[in-house]
Design an enzyme around this catalytic site. Structure first.
Site, mmCIF file in Angstrom:
data_model
loop_
_atom_site.group_PDB
_atom_site.id
_atom_site.type_symbol
_atom_site.label_atom_id
_atom_site.label_comp_id
_atom_site.label_asym_id
_atom_site.label_seq_id
_atom_site.Cartn_x
_atom_site.Cartn_y
_atom_site.Cartn_z
ATOM 1 N N LYS A 116 0.808 -1.216 0.000
ATOM 2 C CA LYS A 116 0.000 0.000 0.000
ATOM 3 C C LYS A 116 0.848 1.276 0.000
ATOM 4 C CE LYS A 116 -3.799 -2.319 -0.008
ATOM 5 N NZ LYS A 116 -3.192 -3.606 -0.285
ATOM 6 N N GLU A 200 -2.638 7.131 7.560
ATOM 7 C CA GLU A 200 -3.283 8.030 6.606
ATOM 8 C C GLU A 200 -4.335 8.871 7.324
ATOM 9 O OE1 GLU A 200 -3.328 5.528 2.385
ATOM 10 O OE2 GLU A 200 -5.142 5.703 3.581
ATOM 11 N N ARG A 293 -7.076 -7.721 -9.803
ATOM 12 C CA ARG A 293 -7.850 -8.933 -10.068
ATOM 13 C C ARG A 293 -9.259 -8.513 -10.473
ATOM 14 N NH1 ARG A 293 -11.064 -8.516 -5.652
ATOM 15 N NH2 ARG A 293 -10.121 -7.854 -3.684
#
Length: 445
Positions: A116, A200, A293
């Site tokens: 990430k 974050e 995906r």
């Protein structure tokens, strides 16, 4: 086109991929665990191979067993579905090194977007908006506290290697951060084998909007609209719809352009999803993550854009052009997906069991992608998803009305299920007006 395809997954997504493969004349091969021997996807495949006991590590995550099944059946390609090994770069590399076609993005793209922090940094460099946060893992608790003080509370504490709504916690102050940091780090080490944590900015009232992208065989990346995914419990989606009722044409253009830049930044091929947080008060959006995906919620995009995304995946993997004109993509109508889970509709706790009754709704604009039928057993070994109920219509209002009827007609007895929750949601003013955000479920409960 590919001639034989092994589906390295189970349940509804295995059944979904098998359906398209057979329509295209591709020999469809299933792999299954001992717990899944009686499920529909096993019977519907042209060939099925038992690969191990119920424990996913010994079956659906067992690379050696899956590759052995591919070899013994003469499979030409492997489709990983979602979950399990679908975003495992090493598996993708191993599949290709074995001389098989991997139906998914390249291993390098999976690696780049799987971390990430690395993904955030890549997106920022590509001009994709990212939320305020750390550019490197918080090495320890003191570093996390310092980062949070600079970013400003509340903050999201997130596993760098996480995904699917797992490995996240919210801290409203330093005391909460000290608890969440240790909790997320321990969870990440246990679940992902990587305890790296990022910090974050957390937005309390925000919407979760994502863009479906497709990297074509000729190198272009195109966007097939956005999906609204803000109806969530424990950061995991329950409902998705397309188009998003919060997205104007101008905002859509910016979202889709940013998603295409994200795909181009990693040389993306095949299907993927760029997930964003949207501040509905300002129309600002921020990159959240990229799922390398096919998504659970891909059917709503299929309805609105008139494409079969599994077929497009297979065409990209085979080096073929898409069935649609990339320069003429435009949405039409509206679609909503409800995830029918074997869980308590109040607390959303898993409730496996034997399916005594299973009667699916039918009618115009109704599609059911199911993994089970009457007589099957929903076991505790896997995700609680039993089926996806997808409703489409010319307008959002028509899709919602069809959803009401379909939820009332869907009969499931045996496992606990969340159909009563959807009946409640489909009468909720926030949902009906399209003004909801990711806190809607908590406000209902």
């Amino acid at each position: 086109m590919i001639e034989s395809l092994l589906v390295a997954n189970r349940g509804e997504i295995a059944r979904r991929v098998i359906r398209t493969a057979k329509r295209l004349g591709i020999r469809a091969i299933a792999v299954y665990s001992e717990a899944d021997a009686d499920l529909p996807f096993v019977a519907e495949a042209d060939e099925a191979v038992l690969i191990g006991p119920p424990n996913p590590a010994q079956s659906y995550r067992n690379v050696e067993a899956i590759l052995a099944a591919a070899k013994s059946t003469g499979a030409q390609a492997i489709h990983p579905g979602y979950g399990f090994l679908s975003e495992n770069a090493e598996f993708a590399r191993t599949v290709e090194a074995s001389g098989l076609i991997w139906v998914g993005p390249g291993a390098d793209a999976i690696t780049a977007m799987g971390d990430k922090i690395n993904a955030r940094n890549l997106m920022a460099a590509a001009g994709v908006p990212v939320a305020p946060g750390t550019t490197d893992p918080a090495a320890d608790l003191d570093a996390a506290v310092a980062a949070a003080a600079e970013i400003g509370y509340p903050v999201m504490v997130k596993a760098a290697a996480g995904g699917g709504g797992m490995g996240m916690g919210v801290a409203v102050d330093e005391a909460a951060l000290r608890i969440e940091y240790d909790k997320v780090r321990a969870f990440a080490e246990r679940m992902f084998g990587d305890g790296s944590v990022l910090i974050e900015r957390y937005f309390p009232r925000v919407r979760h909007v994502e863009v479906q992208i497709l990297g074509l065989a000729d190198g272009r990346v195109v966007a097939l609209g956005e999906r609204e995914c803000s109806v969530q419990r424990r950061n995991q989606k329950l409902v998705e719809e397309s188009p998003s009722p919060a997205v104007s044409p101008e905002l859509r253009a910016r979202l889709l352009a940013a998603a295409v830049r994200a795909g181009e930044a990693v040389g993306y091929r095949n299907a993927g999803t760029v997930e964003c947080l949207l501040d509905p008060t300002s129309d600002e959006f921020f990159f959240l993550e990229m799922n390398t995906r096919l998504q659970v919620e891909h059917p709503v995009t299929e309805y609105v854009y008139g494409v079969d995304l599994v077929e497009e995946q297979l065409r990209v993997a085979a080096g073929l052009a898409p069935t649609f004109d990339p320069d003429a993509l435009a949405p039409s109508g509206h679609a909503i997906e409800l995830r029918i889970n074997a869980e308590d509709p109040k607390r959303f706790l898993p409730g496996p069991g034997v399916v005594r009754t299973w009667v699916e709704p039918t009618g115009a604009g109704v599609r059911v992608d199911s993994g089970y039928t009457g007589g099957n057993t929903v076991t505790p070994f896997y995700d609680s998803l039993m089926a996806k109920l997808i409703l489409s219509g010319d307008t959002r209002e028509q899709a919602i009305e069809r959803a009401r009827t379909a939820v009332a007609e869907f009969q499931i007895e045996g496992p606990k299920n969340n159909l009563p929750f959807f009946a409640e949601l489909l009468e909720n003013d926030e949902f009906l007006t399209g003004t909801y955000d990711t806190g809607i479920v908590s406000r209902m409960r």
